[in-house]
Enzyme design. Sequence first.
Site, PDB file in Angstrom:
ATOM      1  CE1 TYR A  50     -10.615  -6.214   1.916  1.00  0.00           C
ATOM      2  CE2 TYR A  50      -8.324  -6.860   2.201  1.00  0.00           C
ATOM      3  CZ  TYR A  50      -9.318  -5.903   2.282  1.00  0.00           C
ATOM      4  OH  TYR A  50      -8.999  -4.644   2.707  1.00  0.00           O
ATOM      5  CG  HIS A 108     -12.742  -4.609   7.346  1.00  0.00           C
ATOM      6  ND1 HIS A 108     -12.575  -5.693   6.530  1.00  0.00           N
ATOM      7  CD2 HIS A 108     -12.404  -3.531   6.598  1.00  0.00           C
ATOM      8  CE1 HIS A 108     -12.169  -5.285   5.333  1.00  0.00           C
ATOM      9  NE2 HIS A 108     -12.059  -3.981   5.354  1.00  0.00           N
ATOM     10  CG  LEU A 190      -1.157   4.184  -5.678  1.00  0.00           C
ATOM     11  CD1 LEU A 190      -0.630   3.160  -6.676  1.00  0.00           C
ATOM     12  CD2 LEU A 190      -0.208   5.372  -5.570  1.00  0.00           C
ATOM     13  CE  LYS A 230      -7.094  -2.229  -4.436  1.00  0.00           C
ATOM     14  NZ  LYS A 230      -8.400  -2.422  -3.807  1.00  0.00           N
ATOM     15  CB  SER A 231      -0.502  -3.985  -8.498  1.00  0.00           C
ATOM     16  OG  SER A 231      -0.448  -4.206  -9.900  1.00  0.00           O
ATOM     17  NE  ARG A 236      -0.089  -0.460 -13.568  1.00  0.00           N
ATOM     18  CZ  ARG A 236      -0.798  -1.131 -14.446  1.00  0.00           C
ATOM     19  NH1 ARG A 236      -1.183  -2.371 -14.178  1.00  0.00           N
ATOM     20  NH2 ARG A 236      -1.153  -0.576 -15.591  1.00  0.00           N
ATOM     21  CG  ASN A 240       3.076   0.367  -6.831  1.00  0.00           C
ATOM     22  OD1 ASN A 240       3.237   1.329  -7.571  1.00  0.00           O
ATOM     23  ND2 ASN A 240       1.972  -0.350  -6.827  1.00  0.00           N
TER      24      ASN A 240
END
EC number: 1.1.1.346
Length: 280
Positions: A50, A108, A190, A230-231, A236, A240
């Site tokens: 990431y 991963h 989601l 995630k957001s 949110r 969440n």
Amino acid sequence: MTHTDDTVLLDGGVAMPRLGFGVSESRDAHAAVAEALAQGYRSIDTAAVYENETGVGAALAGSGLPRSELFVTTKVWNVDGDRPDALGAARRSLDRLGLDHVDLLLVHWPNDDLGHCLSTWEAMEQLLAEGRTRAVGVSNFRPSHLRRLRSLGGRLPALNQVELHPHHQQPELRAVHAALGIVTGAWSPLGRGAVLGEPVLARIADRHGVTPAQVVLRWHLQQGTVAVPKSDDAGRIAANRDLAGFTLDGADLDAVAALHRTDGRGRIGPVPDRVDRIAS
């Protein structure tokens, strides 16, 4: 393996929050994690690929929270190289995070090369023995990969984090997890928002006075899954996590189950068997 609405007990007795915060593709991981911690999240999920472990580490350090209150997950690639490469990759992740250990370290992606798979898993077990991580697991492993890993002997993964959401419910894989005592983790719980427009979710949400996203996350919790939504949006991020005060009944659960798309048609991410051939 036991769990409550709040935590699940991993192999070795490590308690993991059932709801965490993910930072894949985050625009500003430092800001997002800082906001998540301020909103009460205590489990943060990142990965070397990431390229935001440094930002995550800065947010953790700046939070003022005791290390004992935090649960940090990161991931190393299982693509090529040998045991020293895997050890080095994990230690570089710790350096970027500014930590002497993580709580959960995952491989991963699976690798079709048995030798590389064995070397990487031996490295994971060494890191566990050294105290560099409290638990070890995998991500994106399919049933065939898990059976192959079991055939190698040694420790089984404590958790397998996979794409899991109402359109892609992975019933076969979850059954294998249950048989082997492996906790199921969900990335993109989601479905990157693709599932949230389903009319049945809107109806369930209206009845409970919540949002479709909250319905889906409650569904994950009620089936024993560890979810890491995630957001980058503060509203949110807060919503969440606000899952108390309602429970999905049997009819609700059946309605969500009916959203599953067979033959992999609900998958939004890469097929794990292929990723090790294209990743670098």
